[in-house]
Design an enzyme around this catalytic site. Structure first.
Site, PDB file in Angstrom:
ATOM      1  N   GLU A   1      -5.509  -3.380  -1.733  1.00  0.00           N
ATOM      2  CA  GLU A   1      -5.960  -4.505  -0.900  1.00  0.00           C
ATOM      3  C   GLU A   1      -6.936  -5.415  -1.622  1.00  0.00           C
ATOM      4  O   GLU A   1      -7.448  -6.373  -1.053  1.00  0.00           O
ATOM      5  CB  GLU A   1      -6.601  -3.977   0.398  1.00  0.00           C
ATOM      6  CG  GLU A   1      -5.606  -3.466   1.418  1.00  0.00           C
ATOM      7  CD  GLU A   1      -5.269  -1.995   1.253  1.00  0.00           C
ATOM      8  OE1 GLU A   1      -5.471  -1.461   0.141  1.00  0.00           O
ATOM      9  OE2 GLU A   1      -4.816  -1.370   2.230  1.00  0.00           O
TER      10      GLU A   1
ATOM     11  N   LYS B   1     -15.159  16.838  10.512  1.00  0.00           N
ATOM     12  CA  LYS B   1     -16.229  16.636  11.500  1.00  0.00           C
ATOM     13  C   LYS B   1     -16.518  17.966  12.171  1.00  0.00           C
ATOM     14  O   LYS B   1     -15.695  18.505  12.893  1.00  0.00           O
ATOM     15  CB  LYS B   1     -15.806  15.579  12.509  1.00  0.00           C
ATOM     16  CG  LYS B   1     -15.647  14.233  11.816  1.00  0.00           C
ATOM     17  CD  LYS B   1     -15.480  13.072  12.762  1.00  0.00           C
ATOM     18  CE  LYS B   1     -15.624  11.780  11.955  1.00  0.00           C
ATOM     19  NZ  LYS B   1     -14.972  10.642  12.498  1.00  0.00           N
TER      20      LYS B   1
ATOM     21  N   TRP C   1     -20.808  15.586   9.283  1.00  0.00           N
ATOM     22  CA  TRP C   1     -19.655  15.333   8.427  1.00  0.00           C
ATOM     23  C   TRP C   1     -19.709  16.205   7.169  1.00  0.00           C
ATOM     24  O   TRP C   1     -20.751  16.312   6.541  1.00  0.00           O
ATOM     25  CB  TRP C   1     -19.627  13.870   7.963  1.00  0.00           C
ATOM     26  CG  TRP C   1     -19.318  12.875   9.037  1.00  0.00           C
ATOM     27  CD1 TRP C   1     -19.155  13.127  10.368  1.00  0.00           C
ATOM     28  CD2 TRP C   1     -19.153  11.465   8.867  1.00  0.00           C
ATOM     29  NE1 TRP C   1     -18.885  11.955  11.031  1.00  0.00           N
ATOM     30  CE2 TRP C   1     -18.880  10.924  10.135  1.00  0.00           C
ATOM     31  CE3 TRP C   1     -19.193  10.613   7.763  1.00  0.00           C
ATOM     32  CZ2 TRP C   1     -18.653   9.555  10.327  1.00  0.00           C
ATOM     33  CZ3 TRP C   1     -18.975   9.257   7.955  1.00  0.00           C
ATOM     34  CH2 TRP C   1     -18.708   8.738   9.225  1.00  0.00           C
TER      35      TRP C   1
ATOM     36  N   THR D   1       0.869  -1.176   0.000  1.00  0.00           N
ATOM     37  CA  THR D   1       0.000   0.000   0.000  1.00  0.00           C
ATOM     38  C   THR D   1       0.908   1.230   0.000  1.00  0.00           C
ATOM     39  O   THR D   1       2.057   1.138   0.433  1.00  0.00           O
ATOM     40  CB  THR D   1      -0.885   0.033   1.264  1.00  0.00           C
ATOM     41  OG1 THR D   1      -0.006   0.074   2.398  1.00  0.00           O
ATOM     42  CG2 THR D   1      -1.759  -1.197   1.370  1.00  0.00           C
TER      43      THR D   1
HETATM   44  P1  ADP Z   1      -2.782   3.681  -4.810  1.00  0.00           P
HETATM   45  O1  ADP Z   1      -2.476   4.668  -3.723  1.00  0.00           O
HETATM   46  O2  ADP Z   1      -1.687   2.825  -5.218  1.00  0.00           O
HETATM   47  O3  ADP Z   1      -3.613   4.301  -5.881  1.00  0.00           O
HETATM   48  P2  ADP Z   1      -4.488   2.539  -3.026  1.00  0.00           P
HETATM   49  O4  ADP Z   1      -4.873   1.138  -2.857  1.00  0.00           O
HETATM   50  O5  ADP Z   1      -3.689   3.154  -1.950  1.00  0.00           O
HETATM   51  O6  ADP Z   1      -3.753   2.603  -4.323  1.00  0.00           O
HETATM   52  O7  ADP Z   1      -5.705   3.456  -3.345  1.00  0.00           O
HETATM   53  C1  ADP Z   1      -6.995   3.032  -3.095  1.00  0.00           C
HETATM   54  C2  ADP Z   1      -7.824   4.223  -2.759  1.00  0.00           C
HETATM   55  O8  ADP Z   1      -7.865   5.130  -3.849  1.00  0.00           O
HETATM   56  C3  ADP Z   1      -9.264   3.896  -2.501  1.00  0.00           C
HETATM   57  O9  ADP Z   1      -9.467   3.386  -1.216  1.00  0.00           O
HETATM   58  C4  ADP Z   1      -9.915   5.247  -2.723  1.00  0.00           C
HETATM   59  O10 ADP Z   1      -9.773   6.094  -1.591  1.00  0.00           O
HETATM   60  C5  ADP Z   1      -9.093   5.838  -3.841  1.00  0.00           C
HETATM   61  N1  ADP Z   1      -9.786   5.632  -5.113  1.00  0.00           N
HETATM   62  C6  ADP Z   1      -9.658   4.610  -5.979  1.00  0.00           C
HETATM   63  N2  ADP Z   1     -10.470   4.770  -7.043  1.00  0.00           N
HETATM   64  C7  ADP Z   1     -11.148   5.921  -6.847  1.00  0.00           C
HETATM   65  C8  ADP Z   1     -12.136   6.644  -7.586  1.00  0.00           C
HETATM   66  N3  ADP Z   1     -12.605   6.230  -8.758  1.00  0.00           N
HETATM   67  N4  ADP Z   1     -12.597   7.795  -7.047  1.00  0.00           N
HETATM   68  C9  ADP Z   1     -12.141   8.260  -5.866  1.00  0.00           C
HETATM   69  N5  ADP Z   1     -11.195   7.635  -5.145  1.00  0.00           N
HETATM   70  C10 ADP Z   1     -10.716   6.478  -5.613  1.00  0.00           C
END
Ligand code: ADP
Length: 542
Positions: free
Chosen positions: A330, A439, A444, A185
């Protein structure tokens, strides 16, 4: 009573075997790190992957060994994926855009035995080499003529390594839950954590992703895998394309608008996928040069929210259908994708666009629920926002080496860290990351919604909203904004603009103009850093 069908393991090697058997002449095209365009076929890819597997075995690589890669999307990187996984070892794609101390941390944490690298990353590895505790040798993914001068010890040339082999190898057979690949991650909170994808999860994810309502990839599709292979498994595209014999185009290190555009047109690409930043660059290039996208049918946008104007421009101006996707490291990584349904056909375009701006509906194989802070399920009414939780055969069970402890709830759902609501049609809309929600007075505010509203201001280029301390309300929103080139908007302009677009109590308490905003290695706003910087900021409203 059990069914009496064969229990054959789902292995990643079956994908390259399928491509070799049924699509041997289909092409894979790469813009190489060295520069020229390279073309070959799935037949060549299969043979060279087996040669690489033999070379790895000769080097002593065994089932379960972790092999690191620092590579762009190229045919050699693809061969490494299949060669490593096909003998039961694990491809660990390292994101070269991470901070250097994170790179050395994850290589050590994963105990990588060998590192395959493009010449582009030699300098990084030279700096990190003294800290790398388990790496026996670095294999440079190039040929003899292009081998760089380097201070790295124990260096091998990729082409020499595979030239020494004959490719006479049968892929190993092992249990389908054997790990195939791993990714860390991006570590926006604490150290990066490793996710180990199994052969089974990769194959099931590829099967589900190829379906018409998902990526819709078949033998007639020309796929350009723009999303890097080091970014959540390249969204599984390097597995889906060989599974169905799609022509595969790999852009190498050049992700700028002009280079991507050139390949899209030259290779008559019909389908592609990447994060919004890449598409911003492409659209800017097309618009500046008055170009068209005559071959492209569909584009998947994910990783961050696809802006409404981007979706509309692709669809209305260039006739390219957008699929807005959500997923994460994940998972393998796809969770949801915004393909419209038959029942939506007659909706006016503006309503459709509302749906397309959402993160899509759950892909078959992934179960969703949203819960409140007390773990109660919330209704799918398009309004009730809560923690987005997922469960399924390509959702993480636990992190590598058990980091983070138990990460599933009592029903086996994983908390994505995203806040979302889901509507009656099953479309998920992310409203925030749990840690970014503002918050205020027990309510929210979605920082994402505020950012999206603010960035619609014609004089603003990029925005970030964070919650900062307020004695009465707990937190209030602070907007950080980068002005568009040549523009100098004022705080009052921006607040007036927002007042027309969001409810009164959402309007930020202050606006600060900045020259730049920090981003993660995958182009997301690094809110943690921004919050740190402004933690003592005193709002003018108290
Ligand atoms: P990376 O940082 O490698 O892109 P992550 O697994 O850390 O991969 O990123 C996943 C996160 O990216 C998701 O939990 C979400 O917060 C964000 N994300 C992925 N796709 C979208 C989307 N289409 N719109 C908004 N946020 C997104």
């Amino acid at each position: 009573m059990l069914g009496q069908m064969q229990d054959r393991p789902l292995l990643v090697s079956s994908l390259v075997e399928q491509a070799e058997k049924f699509h041997a002449e289909q092409e894979i095209i790469t813009r190489t790190v060295e520069g020229p365009i390279h073309r070959y076929t799935y037949r060549d890819m299969g043979l060279r992957s087996r040669k690489l597997a033999q070379a790895l075995q000769a080097l002593g690589v065994k089932l379960g060994d972790r092999i690191g890669t620092l590579g762009w999307n190229t045919y050699r990187h693809l061969e490494v994926w299949y060669g490593v996984t096909g003998i039961g070892a694990i491809t660990h794609t390292v994101n070269p855009r991470l901070y250097e101390d994170q790179i050395s941390y994850i290589i050590n944490h994963a105990e990588n035995k060998f590192i395959f690298t493009d010449t582009s990353f030699i300098k990084i590895l030279e700096r990190l080499e003294p800290q790398l505790q388990t790496v026996e040798a670095f294999i440079i993914m190039t040929d003899k003529a292009n081998m760089p001068d380097t201070s790295l010890k124990n260096v091998m040339c990729y082409e020499d390594l595979i030239d020494a082999q004959d490719g006479d190898l049968v892929w190993s057979t092992f249990e389908e839950n054997t790990a195939a690949a791993m990714c860390y991650t991006s570590g926006t909170t604490g150290n990066p954590k490793g996710v180990l994808y199994s052969n089974r999860s990769c194959v099931l994810h590829a099967m589900a992703s190829a379906a018409p309502d998902v990526l819709n990839i078949g033998s007639e599709t020309v796929v350009m895998a723009v999303v890097p292979m080091f970014h959540a498994n390249g969204w599984g595209i390097p597995y889906v394309a060989p599974m169905h014999g799609a022509k595969l185009v790999l852009p190498g290190p050049h992700m700028d608008g002009a280079s991507i555009y050139e390949l899209l047109n030259q290779e008559k690409v019909t389908f592609t996928a990447a994060v919004p930043t890449v598409w911003l660059m492409l659209l800017a290039h097309i618009e500046e040069n008055n170009l068209e996208l005559p071959f492209l049918d569909r584009v998947v946008i994910g990783g961050s929210a696809a802006p409404r104007t981007m979706i509309e421009t692709f669809e209305k101006k260039y006739g390219v259908i957008v699929g807005h996707a959500w997923g994460m490291t994940e998972m393998n990584p796809l969770g949801s994708l915004g393909t419209m349904k038959a029942s939506m056909q007659d909706l006016p375009y503006e309503t459709l666009l509302d749906y397309k701006c959402k993160q899509g509906r759950g892909v078959y194989g992934v179960e969703f629920k949203i819960t409140d802070d007390d773990a109660n399920r919330l209704p799918w009414d398009g309004e009730s926002s809560g923690h987005l939780m997922v469960r399924g055969p390509w959702v993480v069970q636990s992190y590598f080496r058990g980091e983070g402890g138990k990460i599933l709830d009592d029903e086996g759902f994983f908390d994505t860290g995203d806040i979302a609501h889901i509507d009656q049609e099953g479309f998920v809309q992310l409203t925030d990351r749990a840690k970014d929600v503002i918050k205020t007075g027990g309510e929210w505010i979605s920082s994402i919604d505020l950012e999206n509203a603010a960035v619609g201001h014609p004089d603003l280029a990029e925005c970030a909203v964070i919650g900062v301390y307020h004695p009465k309300w707990d937190e209030r929103p602070l907007l950080l904004a980068i002005a568009a080139k040549g523009k100098s908007p004022t705080k009052d302009d921006v607040l007036a603009y927002l007042s027309d677009r969001v409810v009164k109590w959402w309007v930020p308490d202050d606006v600060i103009f900045v020259d730049e905003l920090p981003h993660t290695a995958t182009g997301k706003l690094l809110k943690m850093k921004i919050r740190e910087e402004y933690k003592d900021y005193k709002l003018p409203t108290y």
